[in-house]
Design a protein around this motif. Structure first.
Motif, PDB file in Angstrom:
ATOM      1  N   PRO A 187       4.850  22.925  -0.969  1.00 42.35           N
ATOM      2  CA  PRO A 187       3.848  21.849  -1.354  1.00 42.35           C
ATOM      3  C   PRO A 187       4.153  20.579  -1.384  1.00 42.35           C
ATOM      4  O   PRO A 187       3.319  19.808  -1.142  1.00 42.35           O
ATOM      5  CB  PRO A 187       3.294  22.506  -2.710  1.00 42.35           C
ATOM      6  CG  PRO A 187       4.475  23.158  -3.338  1.00 42.35           C
ATOM      7  CD  PRO A 187       5.129  23.838  -1.956  1.00 42.35           C
ATOM      8  N   ASN A 188       5.400  20.120  -1.700  1.00 37.81           N
ATOM      9  CA  ASN A 188       5.626  18.853  -1.666  1.00 37.81           C
ATOM     10  C   ASN A 188       5.664  18.180  -0.256  1.00 37.81           C
ATOM     11  O   ASN A 188       5.342  16.945  -0.073  1.00 37.81           O
ATOM     12  CB  ASN A 188       7.019  18.769  -2.503  1.00 37.81           C
ATOM     13  CG  ASN A 188       6.829  18.853  -4.063  1.00 37.81           C
ATOM     14  OD1 ASN A 188       6.275  17.957  -4.552  1.00 37.81           O
ATOM     15  ND2 ASN A 188       7.306  19.797  -4.638  1.00 37.81           N
ATOM     16  N   ILE A 189       6.408  18.939   0.638  1.00 38.93           N
ATOM     17  CA  ILE A 189       6.420  18.416   1.935  1.00 38.93           C
ATOM     18  C   ILE A 189       5.076  18.213   2.624  1.00 38.93           C
ATOM     19  O   ILE A 189       4.662  17.388   3.032  1.00 38.93           O
ATOM     20  CB  ILE A 189       7.348  19.579   3.010  1.00 38.93           C
ATOM     21  CG1 ILE A 189       8.736  19.582   2.377  1.00 38.93           C
ATOM     22  CG2 ILE A 189       7.229  19.295   4.261  1.00 38.93           C
ATOM     23  CD1 ILE A 189       9.502  20.740   2.885  1.00 38.93           C
ATOM     24  N   VAL A 190       4.161  19.289   2.393  1.00 39.76           N
ATOM     25  CA  VAL A 190       2.694  19.151   2.749  1.00 39.76           C
ATOM     26  C   VAL A 190       1.840  18.144   2.088  1.00 39.76           C
ATOM     27  O   VAL A 190       1.361  17.373   2.967  1.00 39.76           O
ATOM     28  CB  VAL A 190       2.197  20.541   2.654  1.00 39.76           C
ATOM     29  CG1 VAL A 190       0.888  20.393   3.068  1.00 39.76           C
ATOM     30  CG2 VAL A 190       2.656  21.553   3.432  1.00 39.76           C
ATOM     31  N   ARG A 191       2.511  17.603   0.938  1.00 40.23           N
ATOM     32  CA  ARG A 191       1.375  16.810   0.390  1.00 40.23           C
ATOM     33  C   ARG A 191       1.850  15.232   0.928  1.00 40.23           C
ATOM     34  O   ARG A 191       1.079  14.365   1.277  1.00 40.23           O
ATOM     35  CB  ARG A 191       1.798  16.759  -1.167  1.00 40.23           C
ATOM     36  CG  ARG A 191       1.253  15.671  -2.177  1.00 40.23           C
ATOM     37  CD  ARG A 191       1.850  15.349  -3.242  1.00 40.23           C
ATOM     38  NE  ARG A 191       3.205  15.543  -3.534  1.00 40.23           N
ATOM     39  CZ  ARG A 191       3.840  14.409  -3.239  1.00 40.23           C
ATOM     40  NH1 ARG A 191       3.491  13.253  -3.150  1.00 40.23           N
ATOM     41  NH2 ARG A 191       5.224  14.506  -3.277  1.00 40.23           N
ATOM     42  N   VAL A 192       3.228  15.328   1.169  1.00 41.34           N
ATOM     43  CA  VAL A 192       3.808  14.052   1.846  1.00 41.34           C
ATOM     44  C   VAL A 192       3.248  13.769   3.244  1.00 41.34           C
ATOM     45  O   VAL A 192       2.606  12.802   3.319  1.00 41.34           O
ATOM     46  CB  VAL A 192       5.439  13.749   1.633  1.00 41.34           C
ATOM     47  CG1 VAL A 192       5.886  12.771   2.562  1.00 41.34           C
ATOM     48  CG2 VAL A 192       5.780  13.821   0.209  1.00 41.34           C
ATOM     49  N   ALA A 193       3.393  14.847   3.729  1.00 41.40           N
ATOM     50  CA  ALA A 193       2.981  14.787   5.244  1.00 41.40           C
ATOM     51  C   ALA A 193       1.392  14.462   5.253  1.00 41.40           C
ATOM     52  O   ALA A 193       0.965  13.622   6.279  1.00 41.40           O
ATOM     53  CB  ALA A 193       2.989  16.008   6.111  1.00 41.40           C
TER      54      ALA A 193
END
Length: 214
Positions: A187-193
């Motif tokens: 979720p953190n990777i997706v949020r930043v992306a």
């Protein structure tokens, strides 16, 4: 016409990084496609200017630099008056480099075209076999990256302004989606992306918007 030329391939993660960096630095450039699928990177003409036979290559008015992270750091040092890709403070700078290298050195090399061809010719992997290899190594890298982003949450990968870490992150997320990696666990990777995709410098660098997109 600008004398700055970027040799790249629309779907190359490494070339994607440099396009983002050039956009963030607001630097004009001419794009020269090198079709990796047709083997143009191994042509005598290209090898004469880049013996590595890889993309990207930046020719900045006669200054030729290969390797995407070296190009990005060169741009940051040669053109310091625009958006900085690396923070000034040593610890913050080291964190950005650490995140960028985790992607550019640990994940990406295991999924590039050369590795895929070797898996096919030497080990008999079909397209699905190659894709599963790629998914495995992306997931392995993302498992660690997700934890790092969770430890120091911020708007982007390493702060509230885009850095070299983000320049590497979004192209890797593009590759993960292309090869069918389930990103629900990140979720953190997706949020930043998702945040990065709304920035013009990142959006304009997307593979689908390049003149050689297929």
């Amino acid at each position: 016409m600008t004398d700055r030329v970027l040799y790249g391939y629309f779907r190359s993660s490494a070339a994607y990084r440099v396009r983002i960096a050039l956009n963030l630095k607001a630097l004009d450039y001419r794009y020269q496609p090198i079709n990796l699928l047709k083997g143009e990177q191994r042509s005598a003409e290209y090898l004469a200017i880049n013996p590595n036979g890889l993309v990207p290559l930046l020719d900045d008015g006669g200054v030729r630099i290969a390797q995407s992270l070296a190009i990005c750091e060169y741009l940051d040092e040669a053109y310091p008056d625009t958006s900085r890709l690396l923070p000034a403070e040593p610890a913050a700078r080291a964190r950005v480099r650490s995140l960028a290298l985790a992607i550019a050195a640990d994940i990406h090399p295991l999924q590039n075209t050369r590795v895929g061809k070797y898996l096919q010719t030497e080990y008999g992997k079909d397209e699905e076999g190659k894709a599963e290899w790629i998914r495995h190594w992306i997931r392995t890298g993302f498992d660690a990256l997700e934890k790092q982003l969770a430890e120091s949450p911020s708007r982007y990968a390493a702060g509230d302004e885009p850095t070299l870490a983000d320049v590497c992150l979004l192209p890797q997320v593009f590759s993960a989606r292309r090869f069918g990696v389930d990103l629900a666990e990140y979720p953190n990777i997706v949020r930043v992306a998702d945040e990065l995709e709304h920035l013009q410098a990142f959006a304009e660098a997307h593979p689908s918007r390049q003149p050689d997109a297929m």
